[in-house]
Design a protein around this motif. Sequence first.
Motif, PDB file in Angstrom:
ATOM      1  N   SER A 135       1.097  -1.059  -0.340  1.00 36.06           N
ATOM      2  CA  SER A 135      -0.075  -0.155  -0.037  1.00 36.06           C
ATOM      3  C   SER A 135       0.622   1.293   0.062  1.00 36.06           C
ATOM      4  CB  SER A 135      -0.644   0.093   1.646  1.00 36.06           C
ATOM      5  OG  SER A 135      -1.676   1.567   1.280  1.00 36.06           O
ATOM      6  N   HIS A 136       0.434   1.882  -0.444  1.00 36.85           N
ATOM      7  CA  HIS A 136       1.061   3.583  -0.908  1.00 36.85           C
ATOM      8  C   HIS A 136       0.984   3.976   0.410  1.00 36.85           C
ATOM      9  CE1 HIS A 136      -2.727   5.299  -1.983  1.00 36.85           C
ATOM     10  NE2 HIS A 136      -1.865   6.362  -1.791  1.00 36.85           N
ATOM     11  N   THR A 137      -0.081   3.517   1.884  1.00 33.32           N
ATOM     12  CA  THR A 137      -0.431   4.869   2.246  1.00 33.32           C
ATOM     13  C   THR A 137       0.141   4.642   3.439  1.00 33.32           C
ATOM     14  OG1 THR A 137      -2.511   3.173   2.988  1.00 33.32           O
ATOM     15  CG2 THR A 137      -2.714   4.842   1.722  1.00 33.32           C
ATOM     16  N   MET A 138      -0.232   5.571   4.736  1.00 29.46           N
ATOM     17  CA  MET A 138       0.783   5.487   5.593  1.00 29.46           C
ATOM     18  C   MET A 138       0.191   4.436   6.692  1.00 29.46           C
ATOM     19  SD  MET A 138       2.312   9.701   6.605  1.00 29.46           S
ATOM     20  CE  MET A 138       0.148   9.694   6.552  1.00 29.46           C
ATOM     21  N   SER A 139       1.500   3.904   7.165  1.00 30.90           N
ATOM     22  CA  SER A 139       0.496   2.956   8.539  1.00 30.90           C
ATOM     23  C   SER A 139       0.582   3.963   9.503  1.00 30.90           C
ATOM     24  CB  SER A 139       2.200   1.583   8.252  1.00 30.90           C
ATOM     25  OG  SER A 139       3.121   1.996   9.002  1.00 30.90           O
ATOM     26  N   ASN A 149       8.307   5.317   5.274  1.00 34.16           N
ATOM     27  CA  ASN A 149       7.445   3.988   4.442  1.00 34.16           C
ATOM     28  C   ASN A 149       6.099   4.188   3.195  1.00 34.16           C
ATOM     29  OD1 ASN A 149       8.639   2.320   6.368  1.00 34.16           O
ATOM     30  ND2 ASN A 149       7.381   3.046   8.356  1.00 34.16           N
ATOM     31  N   GLY A 150       6.373   5.733   3.414  1.00 30.43           N
ATOM     32  CA  GLY A 150       5.596   5.993   2.377  1.00 30.43           C
ATOM     33  C   GLY A 150       6.121   5.676   0.645  1.00 30.43           C
ATOM     34  N   THR A 151       5.768   4.726  -0.032  1.00 28.09           N
ATOM     35  CA  THR A 151       5.557   3.872  -1.208  1.00 28.09           C
ATOM     36  C   THR A 151       4.279   3.544  -2.054  1.00 28.09           C
ATOM     37  OG1 THR A 151       6.274   2.110   0.128  1.00 28.09           O
ATOM     38  CG2 THR A 151       8.173   3.795  -0.220  1.00 28.09           C
ATOM     39  N   ILE A 152       5.027   3.834  -3.149  1.00 28.63           N
ATOM     40  CA  ILE A 152       3.679   3.478  -4.280  1.00 28.63           C
ATOM     41  C   ILE A 152       4.306   2.547  -5.156  1.00 28.63           C
ATOM     42  CG2 ILE A 152       2.527   4.157  -5.842  1.00 28.63           C
ATOM     43  CD1 ILE A 152       3.120   6.952  -4.935  1.00 28.63           C
ATOM     44  N   PRO A 153       3.870   1.275  -5.559  1.00 26.51           N
ATOM     45  CA  PRO A 153       4.128  -0.028  -5.588  1.00 26.51           C
ATOM     46  C   PRO A 153       3.953   0.619  -7.096  1.00 26.51           C
ATOM     47  CG  PRO A 153       2.417  -0.408  -4.991  1.00 26.51           C
ATOM     48  CD  PRO A 153       2.748   1.313  -4.155  1.00 26.51           C
ATOM     49  N   LEU A 199       8.351   3.465  -5.325  1.00 30.92           N
ATOM     50  CA  LEU A 199       8.394   4.271  -5.321  1.00 30.92           C
ATOM     51  C   LEU A 199       8.110   5.437  -4.467  1.00 30.92           C
ATOM     52  CD1 LEU A 199       9.523   6.700  -7.904  1.00 30.92           C
ATOM     53  CD2 LEU A 199       7.291   7.036  -8.255  1.00 30.92           C
ATOM     54  N   HIS A 200       8.973   6.068  -3.434  1.00 29.76           N
ATOM     55  CA  HIS A 200       9.082   6.900  -2.431  1.00 29.76           C
ATOM     56  C   HIS A 200       8.069   7.770  -2.708  1.00 29.76           C
ATOM     57  CE1 HIS A 200      11.492   5.040   1.089  1.00 29.76           C
ATOM     58  NE2 HIS A 200      12.257   4.621  -0.257  1.00 29.76           N
ATOM     59  N   ARG A 201       6.433   8.773  -1.716  1.00 35.87           N
ATOM     60  CA  ARG A 201       5.730   9.040  -2.048  1.00 35.87           C
ATOM     61  C   ARG A 201       7.036  10.633  -2.124  1.00 35.87           C
ATOM     62  NH1 ARG A 201       0.467   8.929  -1.948  1.00 35.87           N
ATOM     63  NH2 ARG A 201       0.108  11.488  -1.484  1.00 35.87           N
ATOM     64  N   GLN A 202       7.580  10.686  -1.299  1.00 35.24           N
ATOM     65  CA  GLN A 202       8.582  12.260  -1.067  1.00 35.24           C
ATOM     66  C   GLN A 202       9.268  12.639  -1.991  1.00 35.24           C
ATOM     67  OE1 GLN A 202       7.192  13.888   0.656  1.00 35.24           O
ATOM     68  NE2 GLN A 202       7.649  14.173   3.205  1.00 35.24           N
ATOM     69  N   LEU A 229      -3.131  -1.516  -7.432  1.00 37.40           N
ATOM     70  CA  LEU A 229      -1.987  -1.188  -7.806  1.00 37.40           C
ATOM     71  C   LEU A 229      -1.801  -2.763  -8.443  1.00 37.40           C
ATOM     72  CD1 LEU A 229      -2.163  -0.208  -3.960  1.00 37.40           C
ATOM     73  CD2 LEU A 229      -1.138   1.039  -6.464  1.00 37.40           C
ATOM     74  N   PRO A 230      -0.060  -2.815  -9.361  1.00 34.54           N
ATOM     75  CA  PRO A 230       0.468  -1.455  -8.480  1.00 34.54           C
ATOM     76  C   PRO A 230       0.118  -0.262  -9.796  1.00 34.54           C
ATOM     77  CG  PRO A 230       1.912  -3.207 -10.313  1.00 34.54           C
ATOM     78  CD  PRO A 230      -0.046  -3.171  -9.112  1.00 34.54           C
ATOM     79  N   TRP A 231       0.867   1.268  -9.681  1.00 35.48           N
ATOM     80  CA  TRP A 231       0.569   1.822 -10.219  1.00 35.48           C
ATOM     81  C   TRP A 231       0.996   1.599 -12.051  1.00 35.48           C
ATOM     82  CZ3 TRP A 231       2.766   7.639  -9.858  1.00 35.48           C
ATOM     83  CH2 TRP A 231       2.031   8.161 -10.714  1.00 35.48           C
ATOM     84  N   LYS A 232       0.575   1.767 -13.079  1.00 35.32           N
ATOM     85  CA  LYS A 232       0.738   0.934 -13.980  1.00 35.32           C
ATOM     86  C   LYS A 232       1.348   2.689 -15.091  1.00 35.32           C
ATOM     87  CE  LYS A 232      -2.442  -2.907 -13.809  1.00 35.32           C
ATOM     88  NZ  LYS A 232      -2.423  -2.238 -12.745  1.00 35.32           N
ATOM     89  N   LEU A 233       2.083   2.068 -15.716  1.00 36.12           N
ATOM     90  CA  LEU A 233       3.262   3.683 -16.508  1.00 36.12           C
ATOM     91  C   LEU A 233       3.656   2.913 -17.575  1.00 36.12           C
ATOM     92  CD1 LEU A 233       4.674   5.316 -13.038  1.00 36.12           C
ATOM     93  CD2 LEU A 233       2.826   5.636 -14.906  1.00 36.12           C
ATOM     94  N   HIS A 234       3.837   3.850 -18.870  1.00 35.64           N
ATOM     95  CA  HIS A 234       3.890   3.276 -19.764  1.00 35.64           C
ATOM     96  C   HIS A 234       5.709   4.363 -20.105  1.00 35.64           C
ATOM     97  CE1 HIS A 234       1.126   1.445 -22.576  1.00 35.64           C
ATOM     98  NE2 HIS A 234       1.898   0.694 -22.049  1.00 35.64           N
ATOM     99  N   VAL A 235       7.172   4.287 -20.450  1.00 34.93           N
ATOM    100  CA  VAL A 235       7.930   4.336 -20.876  1.00 34.93           C
ATOM    101  C   VAL A 235       8.046   4.324 -21.910  1.00 34.93           C
ATOM    102  CG1 VAL A 235      10.267   4.632 -20.572  1.00 34.93           C
ATOM    103  CG2 VAL A 235       9.512   3.566 -18.814  1.00 34.93           C
ATOM    104  N   HIS A 236       8.083   6.237 -22.157  1.00 35.11           N
ATOM    105  CA  HIS A 236       7.461   6.648 -24.306  1.00 35.11           C
ATOM    106  C   HIS A 236       9.544   6.971 -24.725  1.00 35.11           C
ATOM    107  CE1 HIS A 236       3.738   6.738 -24.817  1.00 35.11           C
ATOM    108  NE2 HIS A 236       3.407   6.077 -24.326  1.00 35.11           N
ATOM    109  N   PHE A 237      10.362   6.174 -25.726  1.00 30.02           N
ATOM    110  CA  PHE A 237      11.299   7.334 -25.686  1.00 30.02           C
ATOM    111  C   PHE A 237      11.015   7.883 -27.126  1.00 30.02           C
ATOM    112  CE2 PHE A 237      12.853   3.847 -23.475  1.00 30.02           C
ATOM    113  CZ  PHE A 237      13.825   4.257 -22.662  1.00 30.02           C
TER     114      PHE A 237
END
Length: 350
Positions: free
Chosen positions: A2-6, A43-47, A70-73, A148-156
């Motif tokens: 989870s990306h939320t804080m514990s 601990n504030g991370t996003i998969p 990925l760290h939120r900060q 989750l996880p957050w799905k991202l595309h990488v573009h070149f």
Amino acid sequence: TSHTMSTTIRTPTPTMNDGNDSSTAAASSSDRKTTIQQSNWKNGTIPVILTLAPSSLSSPYSPAPLHMLLHRQTFMYCRVTKRVLQKFEEHAVACCIPQNSGSEGGEASRYWLEDVESGLPLRWNLFAGVLFDLFHGNISKEDMYQRLPWKLHVHFTPFPENQMLLRCDQGLQTVRRYYLSSLKQALYLQHESSKVAMQMTKQSHDDLWDAVVRSDYGSFWEVTRACDIHVDSVGNSSASSSEKVGTSLKGLQPHLIPVRLYWNKNPVISRPCNVKRDDSGERSETDENSSSLFTLGELLKEWLPRIDFESSNNVVWKIQGVQVPLEFAMVDLWRSLCHPDLFLYIIVLD
């Protein structure tokens, strides 16, 4: 994951004690806020899962996706650039790479990221947690775990200049300059003076940026204290004058909080917020636990008067991925949940 804080956010309960008990309660309150702050950094991370966009694929087979926490900060491009290039660049189509992309930190200008669900590019100048909340902050907790996880595309391929994306021409050096500029703006809004920002040295700039890149909580706050930036003492009457503002900056005790509010696709609102309802900046000894502290609900009502935050079921507000109760004091939220540029980011979606 989870990306939320514990850690649960709590505000101190007002009590009627003698001076020593009040000091102890204030110290305990400060310790709790520090614990929340530290937990959010560590601990504030996003998969996230990054895949090469089909339009950028040059080989017959697509490379395996890249999974990261990925760290939120921190900034998105600070954490993913090296691994993205190692994983995907050899499989990607050749594009017109800027001349300075081979310089130190310039690698981030070779590619751009897209949120798969919305099809929109990610802005490089926003913290990872702010980006995620802007794209997916209106999703319920139950649906969040499924998405989750957050799905991202990488573009070149070339940057989509016609969309909401600021081109990162010099890569991480551009991100660094933006971060330091944002930090100086926050300090100016908070102190109504440039003195705090002006006293920072090049070495302190380097150390702060390095801590942000590495998501190093201890190093970051060590540097801020050395620069007379004392987050825990804002609005805290139990601290001494030197603890509040630093011995070199007496008389500059801040009574304002730098806030940035993002509402849907509207331009960002970047303003200072009063610690107290009374904007005089004067405090009594009981202000830390008094009812005079400006609350989140009051800020939202003042800044977005057309939205009914108390009755509407269609409006969502997030701070560090959490829908915080409206009665929480802004100063407590800022101490616990501000980002490394010292702004408290509020996301409102309706």
